[in-house]
Design an enzyme around this catalytic site. Structure first.
Site, mmCIF file in Angstrom:
data_model
loop_
_atom_site.group_PDB
_atom_site.id
_atom_site.type_symbol
_atom_site.label_atom_id
_atom_site.label_comp_id
_atom_site.label_asym_id
_atom_site.label_seq_id
_atom_site.Cartn_x
_atom_site.Cartn_y
_atom_site.Cartn_z
ATOM 1 N N GLY A 320 0.878 -1.238 0.097
ATOM 2 C CA GLY A 320 -0.245 0.158 -0.030
ATOM 3 C C GLY A 320 0.894 1.258 0.144
ATOM 4 N N SER A 321 0.351 2.127 0.455
ATOM 5 C CA SER A 321 0.948 3.771 0.322
ATOM 6 C C SER A 321 2.053 3.876 1.071
ATOM 7 C CB SER A 321 0.030 4.468 1.037
ATOM 8 O OG SER A 321 -1.237 4.749 -0.019
ATOM 9 N N THR A 322 2.520 3.089 2.117
ATOM 10 C CA THR A 322 4.279 3.115 2.626
ATOM 11 C C THR A 322 5.061 2.987 1.382
ATOM 12 O OG1 THR A 322 3.956 1.040 3.181
ATOM 13 C CG2 THR A 322 3.595 2.587 4.698
#
Length: 715
Positions: A320-322
């Site tokens: 995801g967004s990490t």
């Protein structure tokens, strides 16, 4: 008919008997000669039917005993034992009334009721059931007590033995003891007894460090042989042959005891409160790659569904967004990022599909800096397109993704995967979808951002030492690449601070008073055979935090998978792990620096008079908290011999009646240590230092009672 005279017939019979006797004599002589020849042959060759008689005789009159090698010990970074050798015991009772000692004393159970009453105190079986088990038909020699009488600890066995109950005995089997309980259980692993072909029991490592280093930990058994007479007694003038056992190697980890205990407690609380499917957390020294703490839920001890794998390396997932931390790094480093350029947020049709922001309506036209603050998927699809798929893929490889990290002590690692085909999927990877990773890969990649572009390999084992103290292996900090320039890393840290402190940032809950934090949040859809799961609870939430933000010393990475209780936002749940853990680490570092690295060695106080122990701690500039009405120290919170900062709190117990101390101003770490020592259930609320406690000071404490503690930040 003529009859043969009687005399002639007798003469003929005598002659036949004489002939028979001669032949019998000759046969006997022949057999005797054969016996002598055979005997001589055996005496000379000492072999019968390919069996060596000398060897066979030595076997009969030689006692051969295996000397069991001790399995090596696993230690934390301060030298505290995490896994040691011990024995487990199986309880059995002799019920045959014919069994007596040489002096005539009964070796069987003589008083069933008394025996049952005492045993019921220590095994999970009622006195009535035990007594019934002791009643036999008179032909049974001994009885056992099933699971209730198995796997008894040394302490339990000794307590039963102290009653000197006739007929009560124990069978010892090798076992493994884990003094810290659930402490990093998935990393340490476990070893189980296994019966060998020669009848001995051997401990075999199953998972974790126990399995990875099984060969080194096991050692080699020794042998002792003694000559004995026909009655089984050892011959006084015989010289036994002994091959000494070689004990297994000891393994030293990098785990920090305080950080690990703290992290375990926080993750456990959040895992239970959120009712998540899984949770993980890792703390790493950004400068060295040293893993200071790591845990997961569920573990191999979780009930009813234990997990037998190490999620940190054996689970592949879409981050995801990490991943935007790495995509931003690549775009800046390759010269393809302008924070002030703008784009239309919300949705974007690309490559035959559509990319949607977490807020599908978007925020209108926003800048690429805002895209990072607000975690816009559309924005980072543009970022990937602007730098080009091949440039982005080159940085994916530079950051060490898609190949194993090979952390020493963590086996069966997955590599991760991406097809990276087509414009849509290539763009998806920039915000952490369409690509799988493991957590050690992410920790390694994050280290480049935290460490001026220098990427450090995570490591868990500092050294392996053999039973004689000789160093077998040592691991050092290892730089494994420079995927980005130092100035790029500095810029990325600046943008990560914006996530926490800018008005538009989504990471406000990760602010810690007195410390500057750099962070990035993540929310990933969970893929399966039938596509991505739907629903508010089918996400993998995550965050990576680094501090101090300008020059990070610590990286903490946390994931929370499919929390079922969403009444508290997942980001807040993760903050309940990150904030107190990072604060504890930073406060400890600041204290160390303020004290100019003033360290003292913790003395061994067990067995000493309480006043003597208190005086000794005062001389070392350590705080003493003595609990109990006894006169001598039975237990201490800090391990003897370890180094500690001055002014550290040391909790001592003396037995007798325990009274609750005033916890005002105590840290969470000290409270958790107290609860562990006094066997209390702990309910912690808030952050900072103790502001109130449910059990008032000077109240007599009962085991298993719940202590509710509320924390408040210092002004």
């Amino acid at each position: 008919m003529n009859k043969v005279p009687e005399r002639a017939r007798n003469k003929r019979n005598n002659r036949n008997q004489g002939t028979f006797g001669k032949w019998l004599f000759l046969i006997a002589i022949g057999l005797f000669i054969l016996f002598i020849v055979r005997f001589a042959y055996i005496a000379i060759n000492q072999n019968v039917q390919h069996v060596n008689l000398r060897s066979k005789a030595e076997q009969i009159y030689t006692q051969r005993r295996i000397i069991q090698a001790h399995r090596g010990t696993i230690y934390d970074g301060e030298g505290n034992a995490l896994a040691t050798d011990t024995s487990k015991y199986t309880l059995y009772a002799i019920v045959d009334h014919h069994q007596h000692s040489n002096s005539g004393k009964p070796l069987y159970v003589t008083n069933r009721r008394k025996t049952a009453k005492i045993l019921a105190k220590y095994i999970n079986m009622s006195p009535a059931k035990i007594e019934k088990r002791l009643v036999t038909d008179g032909q049974t020699y001994q009885v056992e007590f099933g699971p209730a009488g198995s796997n008894l600890s040394v302490a339990t066995m000794q307590k039963i033995k102290n009653y000197h109950l006739p007929g009560i005995n124990f069978i010892a089997t090798p076992a493994r003891q884990y003094p810290e309980g659930n402490f990093a259980s998935q990393i340490i692993g476990m070893a189980s007894p296994q019966v060998e072909s020669n009848g001995t029991t051997k401990l075999i490592g199953q998972i974790g460090l126990e399995g990875y280093f099984n060969k080194q930990l096991t050692g080699t058994n020794g042998i002792r042989q003694d000559k004995q007479d026909v009655y089984g007694y050892r011959l006084a003038n015989s010289k036994g042959i002994t091959k000494p056992a070689v004990n297994g190697d000891d393994v030293y980890t990098t785990l920090n005891s305080q950080a690990q205990h703290f992290l375990e407690t926080k993750v456990d609380q959040v895992f239970k409160a959120s009712r998540a499917n899984a949770a993980t957390a890792v703390v790493m020294d950004a400068k060295t790659g040293k893993i200071l703490a790591a845990t997961q839920r569920p573990t191999l001890h979780s009930k009813p569904n234990p997990v037998w794998r190490n999620m940190l390396v054996q689970d592949a997932y879409e981050p995801g967004s990490t991943m935007k931390v790495l995509a931003l790094s690549a775009a800046i480093d390759s010269g393809h990022f302008n924070p002030n350029d703008t784009f239309n947020s919300g949705t974007w049709s690309i490559g035959g599909g559509k990319i949607t922001d977490w807020s599908s309506s978007g925020w209108g036209v926003i800048s690429y800096k805002d895209a990072f603050d607000m975690s816009s998927n559309v924005g980072f699809a543009h970022v990937e397109q602007n730098m080009g798929a091949q440039t982005w893929y080159k940085y994916i490889k530079r950051f060490g993704l898609l190949k194993r990290v090979n952390v020493d002590g963590m086996g069966n690692e997955v590599s991760g995967f991406t097809q990276f085909r087509g414009t849509l999927e290539q763009a998806n990877t920039a915000f952490g979808q369409g690509i799988t990773v493991n957590e050690m890969q992410m920790m390694q990649a994050f280290s480049a951002v935290a460490n001026h572009g220098r990427m450090m390999k995570p490591y868990l084992v500092s050294k392996v030492v053999n039973s004689k103290g000789k160093l077998v292996k040592r691991n050092h900090p290892q730089k494994v690449g420079q995927p980005i320039k130092a100035k790029t890393a500095k810029q990325v840290l600046g943008y990560m601070q914006g996530v926490v402190y800018d008005q538009k940032g989504l990471g406000h809950m990760y602010q810690i008073k007195g410390h500057r934090i750099a962070a990035k949040t993540g929310t990933a859809q969970i893929g399966g055979a039938n596509g991505y799961s739907k629903g508010d609870t089918n996400y993998l939430y995550s965050m990576v935090g680094m501090a101090p933000a300008k020059n990070p010393r610590y990286i903490i990475y946390i994931t929370l998978r499919q929390p079922q209780n969403v009444s508290t936002p997942a980001a807040k749940q993760i903050a309940n792990i990150f904030n107190p853990t990072m604060k504890m680490l930073l406060d400890r570092q600041a204290t160390t620096e303020n004290l100019n690295h003033s360290m003292v060695k913790i003395p061994n106080l067990v067995g000493k008079d309480r006043q003597v122990a208190t005086n000794e701690l005062n001389q070392q500039h350590l705080q003493s908290v003595v609990i109990g009405s006894g006169k001598t120290i039975r237990q201490q919170s800090l391990t003897p011999g370890r180094q500690s900062l001055v002014d550290q709190r040391v909790i001592l117990t003396t037995g007798g009646n325990y009274q609750m101390p005033d916890l005002t101003g105590w840290s969470s770490a000290d409270v958790e240590q107290l609860a562990k020592m006094l066997d209390l259930h702990l309910d912690e609320q808030g952050d900072g230092y103790v502001d109130s406690q449910s059990i008032k000071a000077n109240t007599i404490i009962n085991h298993q009672k719940t202590l509710i503690v509320k924390y408040k930040p210092k002004d």
